[in-house]
Design a protein around this motif. Structure first.
Motif, PDB file in Angstrom:
ATOM      1  N   HIS A 109      26.049  22.851  10.694  1.00 55.59           N
ATOM      2  CA  HIS A 109      27.332  22.838   9.985  1.00 55.59           C
ATOM      3  C   HIS A 109      28.530  23.051  10.906  1.00 55.59           C
ATOM      4  CE1 HIS A 109      24.558  23.976   6.555  1.00 55.59           C
ATOM      5  NE2 HIS A 109      25.197  22.932   6.061  1.00 55.59           N
TER       6      HIS A 109
ATOM      7  N   LEU B 230      41.680  23.558   5.510  1.00 53.23           N
ATOM      8  CA  LEU B 230      41.971  24.083   4.176  1.00 53.23           C
ATOM      9  C   LEU B 230      42.948  25.250   4.232  1.00 53.23           C
ATOM     10  CD1 LEU B 230      38.368  23.959   2.658  1.00 53.23           C
ATOM     11  CD2 LEU B 230      40.302  22.516   2.019  1.00 53.23           C
TER      12      LEU B 230
ATOM     13  N   ILE C  53      31.917  28.669   0.734  1.00 52.95           N
ATOM     14  CA  ILE C  53      31.062  27.638   1.316  1.00 52.95           C
ATOM     15  C   ILE C  53      29.889  28.325   2.004  1.00 52.95           C
ATOM     16  CG2 ILE C  53      30.949  25.625   2.822  1.00 52.95           C
ATOM     17  CD1 ILE C  53      33.971  25.448   2.741  1.00 52.95           C
TER      18      ILE C  53
ATOM     19  N   VAL D 257      36.758  22.055   8.841  1.00 53.26           N
ATOM     20  CA  VAL D 257      37.107  21.951   7.418  1.00 53.26           C
ATOM     21  C   VAL D 257      37.822  23.223   6.961  1.00 53.26           C
ATOM     22  CG1 VAL D 257      36.156  21.895   5.077  1.00 53.26           C
ATOM     23  CG2 VAL D 257      35.284  20.322   6.814  1.00 53.26           C
TER      24      VAL D 257
ATOM     25  N   LEU E 278      40.209  18.959  -1.830  1.00 49.04           N
ATOM     26  CA  LEU E 278      40.235  20.294  -2.431  1.00 49.04           C
ATOM     27  C   LEU E 278      41.653  20.855  -2.489  1.00 49.04           C
ATOM     28  CD1 LEU E 278      37.080  21.866  -0.726  1.00 49.04           C
ATOM     29  CD2 LEU E 278      37.315  21.231  -3.132  1.00 49.04           C
TER      30      LEU E 278
ATOM     31  N   VAL F 147      32.006  14.062   2.313  1.00 52.68           N
ATOM     32  CA  VAL F 147      32.868  14.709   1.324  1.00 52.68           C
ATOM     33  C   VAL F 147      34.316  14.659   1.787  1.00 52.68           C
ATOM     34  CG1 VAL F 147      33.370  16.851   0.088  1.00 52.68           C
ATOM     35  CG2 VAL F 147      31.001  16.262   0.649  1.00 52.68           C
ATOM     36  N   ASP F 148      35.202  14.286   0.889  1.00 53.60           N
ATOM     37  CA  ASP F 148      36.636  14.312   1.167  1.00 53.60           C
ATOM     38  C   ASP F 148      37.132  15.740   0.960  1.00 53.60           C
ATOM     39  OD1 ASP F 148      39.348  13.729   1.504  1.00 53.60           O
ATOM     40  OD2 ASP F 148      39.591  13.270  -0.623  1.00 53.60           O
ATOM     41  N   TRP F 149      36.941  16.565   1.991  1.00 51.46           N
ATOM     42  CA  TRP F 149      37.277  17.984   1.879  1.00 51.46           C
ATOM     43  C   TRP F 149      38.760  18.202   1.616  1.00 51.46           C
ATOM     44  CZ3 TRP F 149      33.338  21.192   1.363  1.00 51.46           C
ATOM     45  CH2 TRP F 149      32.092  20.846   1.920  1.00 51.46           C
ATOM     46  N   GLU F 150      39.603  17.335   2.147  1.00 58.75           N
ATOM     47  CA  GLU F 150      41.043  17.513   1.960  1.00 58.75           C
ATOM     48  C   GLU F 150      41.428  17.396   0.491  1.00 58.75           C
ATOM     49  OE1 GLU F 150      45.213  15.931   4.017  1.00 58.75           O
ATOM     50  OE2 GLU F 150      43.252  15.382   4.851  1.00 58.75           O
TER      51      GLU F 150
ATOM     52  N   ILE G 256      30.669  25.914  -2.953  1.00 58.79           N
ATOM     53  CA  ILE G 256      29.869  24.767  -2.543  1.00 58.79           C
ATOM     54  C   ILE G 256      28.631  25.298  -1.838  1.00 58.79           C
ATOM     55  CG2 ILE G 256      29.802  22.699  -1.107  1.00 58.79           C
ATOM     56  CD1 ILE G 256      32.819  22.455  -1.569  1.00 58.79           C
TER      57      ILE G 256
ATOM     58  N   PRO H 196      26.238  23.001   1.802  1.00 59.35           N
ATOM     59  CA  PRO H 196      26.987  21.747   1.963  1.00 59.35           C
ATOM     60  C   PRO H 196      26.244  20.759   2.851  1.00 59.35           C
ATOM     61  CG  PRO H 196      27.937  23.483   3.314  1.00 59.35           C
ATOM     62  CD  PRO H 196      26.918  24.145   2.436  1.00 59.35           C
TER      63      PRO H 196
ATOM     64  N   VAL I 252      31.993  22.122   9.519  1.00 62.87           N
ATOM     65  CA  VAL I 252      32.602  22.947   8.476  1.00 62.87           C
ATOM     66  C   VAL I 252      33.672  23.877   9.056  1.00 62.87           C
ATOM     67  CG1 VAL I 252      32.146  24.659   6.671  1.00 62.87           C
ATOM     68  CG2 VAL I 252      30.529  22.801   7.057  1.00 62.87           C
TER      69      VAL I 252
END
Length: 293
Positions: A199, A209, A191, A205, A180, A175-178, A163, A166, A202
């Motif tokens: 950011h 993840l 990223i 995020v 992923l 963005v629905d990061w989950e 990405i 971002p 992030v």
């Protein structure tokens, strides 16, 4: 009187002949066009090699020549031949649209073109077959407000995702990061480029993840910002062997031009470099899935 013996040229198997041509191109890529003139069969082999991986970067003349070729061949030719397409910021959005409209058989796509208002590339990208994708969120989905979702139905085969740039902390595009974590084959995620001033979100995020993804083997953080890298360390994310921090995608190459040259010739890319780092970190005794708070 001794009988006359006719000397005949040996007939080599097609598979061996093709291997010879592929080796010749790998060692002397500048002669590929000449090799294609040997025969129609050789031309078929050579074109499959030449067009398998296309990099459109500087000089701009290279892109112009490729666009001219698009107009001289049938779309089915590019759909069958082009498997890896790398388009940098020096290619315009309309040009990318034209290229993607015929390169429909891609397995690997890098697209860093800037988006145009009220446009998106998603309808032109063969998302259901892609294995590797590097793209800006806004270029993929367009500039808009509200949430954008990743789901398994959209990317059933995607294993590597980068990405690029971002959305910032205050962006209207969410963005629905989950989502992923729902991609069934996603093993590598990158990223970047990331900056502390834009950011901060992030970092959380990345933590999420690493905790929730069952498939993620490598997570690349691309940043030249010392403040952002310090945030990563403060949150304990560097203690995870799957996390790799790189200043730029081509940081292991001498120059960006050398990086793309290696990619065209089938050499290592930044994913290959990241895998080596992950392997080394794992062997050095990092405890996987451990994230210090």
């Amino acid at each position: 009187m001794l009988p006359t013996v006719k000397s005949e040229s040996p007939e080599l198997p097609f598979e061996l002949l093709r291997d010879i041509f592929e080796l010749a191109i790998a060692t002397t890529p500048g002669c590929a066009v000449k090799f294609a003139l040997v025969s129609s069969t050789a031309q078929e082999w050579i074109e499959s090699i030449i067009y398998k991986t296309i990099v459109l970067d500087l000089p701009v003349k290279k892109t112009k020549l490729f666009l001219q070729t698009l107009e001289s061949r049938q779309p089915t030719f590019f759909a069958a031949k082009v498997k890896n397409l790398h388009v940098t910021t020096f290619v315009s959005f309309p040009e990318v649209q034209q290229i993607l409209s015929v390169c429909t058989g891609l397995d690997n796509l890098t697209c860093w073109a800037d988006v145009q208002p009220f446009n998106e590339l998603r309808p032109l990208i063969p998302v259901n077959r892609l294995q590797k994708l590097s793209i800006k969120i806004e270029t993929f989905w367009g500039i808009s407000t509200g949430f954008r979702y990743f789901d398994a139905e959209m990317f059933p085969c995607l294993s590597h995702l980068e990405i690029v740039n971002p959305p910032c902390d205050d962006s209207s595009l969410k963005v629905d990061w989950e989502g992923l974590c729902k991609l069934p084959k996603l093993t590598h995620l990158a990223i970047g480029s990331l900056w502390a001033i834009t950011h901060n979100h992030v970092v959380e995020v990345i933590r999420m993840l690493l905790e929730k993804s069952d498939t993620l083997q490598a997570l690349l953080i691309i940043s030249m910002d010392d403040d952002f890298i310090e945030l990563v360390k403060e949150h304990g994310l560097r203690d995870n062997p799957r996390v790799v921090v790189m200043p730029t995608f081509d940081s292991f190459a001498e120059t960006e031009a050398e990086y793309w040259k290696a990619v065209v010739q089938g050499g290592p890319d930044f994913w290959t470099a990241a895998d080596k780092v992950v392997q080394k970190q794992t062997e050095e005794g990092y405890q996987e899935n451990f994230i210090r708070k």
